[in-house]
Motif scaffolding. Sequence first.
Motif, PDB file in Angstrom:
ATOM      1  N   VAL A  32      11.631   1.473 -20.129  1.00 24.43           N
ATOM      2  CA  VAL A  32      11.630   1.732 -18.691  1.00 24.43           C
ATOM      3  C   VAL A  32      13.079   1.932 -18.283  1.00 24.43           C
ATOM      4  CG1 VAL A  32      11.209   0.726 -16.406  1.00 24.43           C
ATOM      5  CG2 VAL A  32       9.559   0.373 -18.265  1.00 24.43           C
ATOM      6  N   ALA A  41      11.230   2.782  -6.985  1.00 23.85           N
ATOM      7  CA  ALA A  41      10.404   3.163  -8.124  1.00 23.85           C
ATOM      8  C   ALA A  41      11.258   3.321  -9.367  1.00 23.85           C
ATOM      9  CB  ALA A  41       9.679   4.481  -7.823  1.00 23.85           C
ATOM     10  N   ASP A  62      -1.132   1.265 -16.087  1.00 25.85           N
ATOM     11  CA  ASP A  62      -1.073   0.154 -15.152  1.00 25.85           C
ATOM     12  C   ASP A  62       0.034  -0.779 -15.607  1.00 25.85           C
ATOM     13  OD1 ASP A  62      -1.906  -1.191 -12.897  1.00 25.85           O
ATOM     14  OD2 ASP A  62      -3.308  -2.464 -13.998  1.00 25.85           O
ATOM     15  N   ASN A  63       0.668  -1.461 -14.677  1.00 28.86           N
ATOM     16  CA  ASN A  63       1.685  -2.445 -15.063  1.00 28.86           C
ATOM     17  C   ASN A  63       1.829  -3.454 -13.945  1.00 28.86           C
ATOM     18  OD1 ASN A  63       4.707  -2.377 -13.798  1.00 28.86           O
ATOM     19  ND2 ASN A  63       3.570  -0.495 -13.329  1.00 28.86           N
ATOM     20  N   SER A  66       4.952  -3.068 -10.773  1.00 23.79           N
ATOM     21  CA  SER A  66       4.903  -2.243  -9.564  1.00 23.79           C
ATOM     22  C   SER A  66       3.480  -2.202  -9.024  1.00 23.79           C
ATOM     23  CB  SER A  66       5.392  -0.814  -9.864  1.00 23.79           C
ATOM     24  OG  SER A  66       4.456  -0.124 -10.673  1.00 23.79           O
ATOM     25  N   THR A  69       0.962   2.686 -10.339  1.00 24.46           N
ATOM     26  CA  THR A  69       1.422   3.296 -11.580  1.00 24.46           C
ATOM     27  C   THR A  69       0.773   4.669 -11.681  1.00 24.46           C
ATOM     28  OG1 THR A  69       1.267   1.070 -12.540  1.00 24.46           O
ATOM     29  CG2 THR A  69       1.771   2.879 -14.050  1.00 24.46           C
ATOM     30  N   LEU A 108       6.528   4.050 -12.120  1.00 28.31           N
ATOM     31  CA  LEU A 108       6.253   2.709 -11.598  1.00 28.31           C
ATOM     32  C   LEU A 108       6.692   2.756 -10.138  1.00 28.31           C
ATOM     33  CD1 LEU A 108       7.834   0.631 -14.522  1.00 28.31           C
ATOM     34  CD2 LEU A 108       5.671   1.856 -14.475  1.00 28.31           C
ATOM     35  N   LEU A 111       8.000  -1.012  -6.615  1.00 28.23           N
ATOM     36  CA  LEU A 111       8.327  -2.170  -7.458  1.00 28.23           C
ATOM     37  C   LEU A 111       8.245  -3.462  -6.651  1.00 28.23           C
ATOM     38  CD1 LEU A 111      11.393  -0.609  -9.312  1.00 28.23           C
ATOM     39  CD2 LEU A 111       9.154  -1.101 -10.308  1.00 28.23           C
ATOM     40  N   VAL A 121       8.446  -4.864 -19.601  1.00 30.23           N
ATOM     41  CA  VAL A 121       7.363  -4.517 -18.676  1.00 30.23           C
ATOM     42  C   VAL A 121       6.137  -4.148 -19.524  1.00 30.23           C
ATOM     43  CG1 VAL A 121       6.573  -2.944 -16.869  1.00 30.23           C
ATOM     44  CG2 VAL A 121       8.985  -3.633 -16.956  1.00 30.23           C
ATOM     45  N   ILE A 123       2.963  -2.366 -20.129  1.00 35.70           N
ATOM     46  CA  ILE A 123       2.265  -1.235 -19.529  1.00 35.70           C
ATOM     47  C   ILE A 123       0.942  -1.046 -20.259  1.00 35.70           C
ATOM     48  CG2 ILE A 123       2.349   1.253 -19.071  1.00 35.70           C
ATOM     49  CD1 ILE A 123       5.421   0.997 -19.063  1.00 35.70           C
TER      50      ILE A 123
END
Length: 151
Positions: A32, A41, A62-63, A66, A69, A108, A111, A121, A123
């Motif tokens: 990232v 972002a 998805d994460n 944030s 996503t 992302l 945040l 992160v 993901i």
Amino acid sequence: MKHPILFAAGLLCSAAVFAGAADTVSVHEPYVRLAPPNAPASAAFMVLRNTGARDVRLVRADNPASRVTELHTHLNEGGVMKMRPVPAVEIKAGGETVLKPGGLHVMLIDLKAPLKEGEIVPITLGFDDGSSKRVDARVVNPMAGAHHHHH
């Protein structure tokens, strides 16, 4: 597990039919980009390799870092680079798709907290067959050039 050999053989037989996209896609060098402290972002990049016999589509990501996503790409529209959400990212059978700055990437958005260099992160990548895969992407400072040293 009294029958490890039988069990493994059974897996091999069914793998061709039931293997989810997540099993055939391997992810390399996920990271990232460290965003400026007040940036709303950031973006994640990685190399997706498809070892399977059929094309795979990455349809969502998805994460937890944030609120939103999205899969994005950069398009050159009349000499202007614009970011556009894409419904899916295709990974050809036996091929690879590179998510990189200036190209496809995972956005992302919104945040929850500023990212810190070196942070991980997680993901989750979701594929068109409903399978998903978790990738741990490290936050890298692009200014530090940490990404580009080859030993």
